[in-house]
Design a protein around this motif. Structure first.
Motif, short mmCIF file in Angstrom:
data_model
loop_
_atom_site.label_atom_id
_atom_site.label_comp_id
_atom_site.label_asym_id
_atom_site.label_seq_id
_atom_site.Cartn_x
_atom_site.Cartn_y
_atom_site.Cartn_z
N GLU A 100 -9.06 -19.97 8.61
CA GLU A 100 -8.30 -20.30 9.83
C GLU A 100 -8.96 -21.49 10.54
N SER A 107 -10.09 -15.71 0.67
CA SER A 107 -8.93 -15.72 1.56
C SER A 107 -8.05 -16.93 1.28
N MET A 150 -11.29 -14.83 6.32
CA MET A 150 -10.04 -15.16 7.02
C MET A 150 -10.33 -16.09 8.20
N SER A 175 -8.62 -22.06 2.43
CA SER A 175 -9.15 -20.82 1.90
C SER A 175 -10.66 -20.80 1.99
N ARG A 182 2.36 -19.32 10.21
CA ARG A 182 1.09 -19.21 9.49
C ARG A 182 0.90 -17.79 8.96
N LYS A 183 0.51 -17.69 7.71
CA LYS A 183 0.32 -16.36 7.12
C LYS A 183 -0.89 -16.41 6.20
N GLY A 184 -1.67 -15.36 6.20
CA GLY A 184 -2.84 -15.33 5.33
C GLY A 184 -3.04 -13.99 4.68
N TRP A 235 -6.16 -11.78 1.86
CA TRP A 235 -7.41 -11.87 1.12
C TRP A 235 -7.33 -11.07 -0.17
N THR A 246 -0.21 -22.61 6.32
CA THR A 246 0.42 -23.01 7.57
C THR A 246 1.58 -23.94 7.24
N THR A 268 -1.62 -16.67 -3.47
CA THR A 268 -1.18 -18.00 -3.01
C THR A 268 0.32 -18.15 -3.21
N ILE A 283 -4.93 -19.00 3.52
CA ILE A 283 -4.05 -19.08 4.70
C ILE A 283 -3.12 -20.25 4.51
N LEU A 285 2.23 -16.07 -0.64
CA LEU A 285 2.18 -16.64 0.71
C LEU A 285 3.04 -17.91 0.82
#
Length: 203
Positions: free
Chosen positions: A56, A120, A52, A83, A131-133, A135, A124, A195, A122, A198
């Motif tokens: 990021e 992971s 993560m 990722s 922003r959200k992530g 795993w 944006t 994916t 993430i 998200l």
């Protein structure tokens, strides 16, 4: 094809051919940008936290290269996807093998045993800043892998360039995969279901 795929744009923040292929398979059109970061400079206790943090960091490295002001004014949102992935064996994080010897040892360890991949994603939203992530973890169980097969893999060389020397879709390895608990796309670097979820949450 996602019904609202035309109402947003995607930037994939990765140089990975496998990730491009998976995102294309999901029916998305996208552009590619890569993050130049020192991944080894990022250290976390847990593999989940590590992937993560790296995803990021990739997003943070790409953002300054983008005209974010434009994206904020755009009618349609642009999503940046970053990722990362590591292989975990007996609780230890494994990166790309540093030598042929290390790659050989990695594969010997998997023979008759198991390993896991932790990946992971993430996302944006460059228009809103949201922003959200998340795993995803996959367990891989192996049959015994004969030494001559390990030698062939090392000679062929692909295993030297992947985390943990672990490839499951490789024709030389496939026959020795006993069971995969999780999805192949996740092992290859981009979990489709995560994916997809998200992307929906980021819009």
């Amino acid at each position: 094809m996602d019904a609202n795929a035309s109402s947003f744009k995607i930037i994939l923040g990765s140089a990975s051919v496998a990730r491009r292929k998976i995102l294309a398979e999901m029916g998305y059109e996208f552009t590619v940008m890569t993050a130049d970061i020192d991944e080894k400079g990022i250290r976390k206790e847990k593999p989940e936290e590590l992937v993560m943090a790296i995803a990021e960091a990739k997003a943070e490295a790409i953002l300054p290269k983008l005209p974010v002001g434009h994206y904020k004014m755009d009618a349609e949102p642009t999503l940046l996807i970053t990722s990362d992935q590591v292989v975990v064996y007996e609780g230890m994080v494994r990166e790309k093998p540093s030598s042929k010897e290390e790659a050989r040892q990695f594969i010997k360890d998997y023979s008759g045993g198991h390993a896991a991949t932790v990946g992971s994603v993430i996302i944006t939203n460059l228009k809103t800043g949201f922003r959200k992530g998340g795993w995803d973890k996959v367990e891989i169980y192996f049959h015994e892998i004969p030494d001559e097969m390990i030698n062939k893999l090392i000679e062929e060389g692909t295993v030297l360039y992947v985390a943990g020397g672990l490839i499951i879709e490789h024709p030389l390895i496939l026959p020795f995969i006993k069971e995969v608990v999780g999805t192949t796309d996740s092992v290859m670097g981009l979990p489709k279901a995560l994916t997809e979820r998200l992307i929906k949450e980021a819009l």
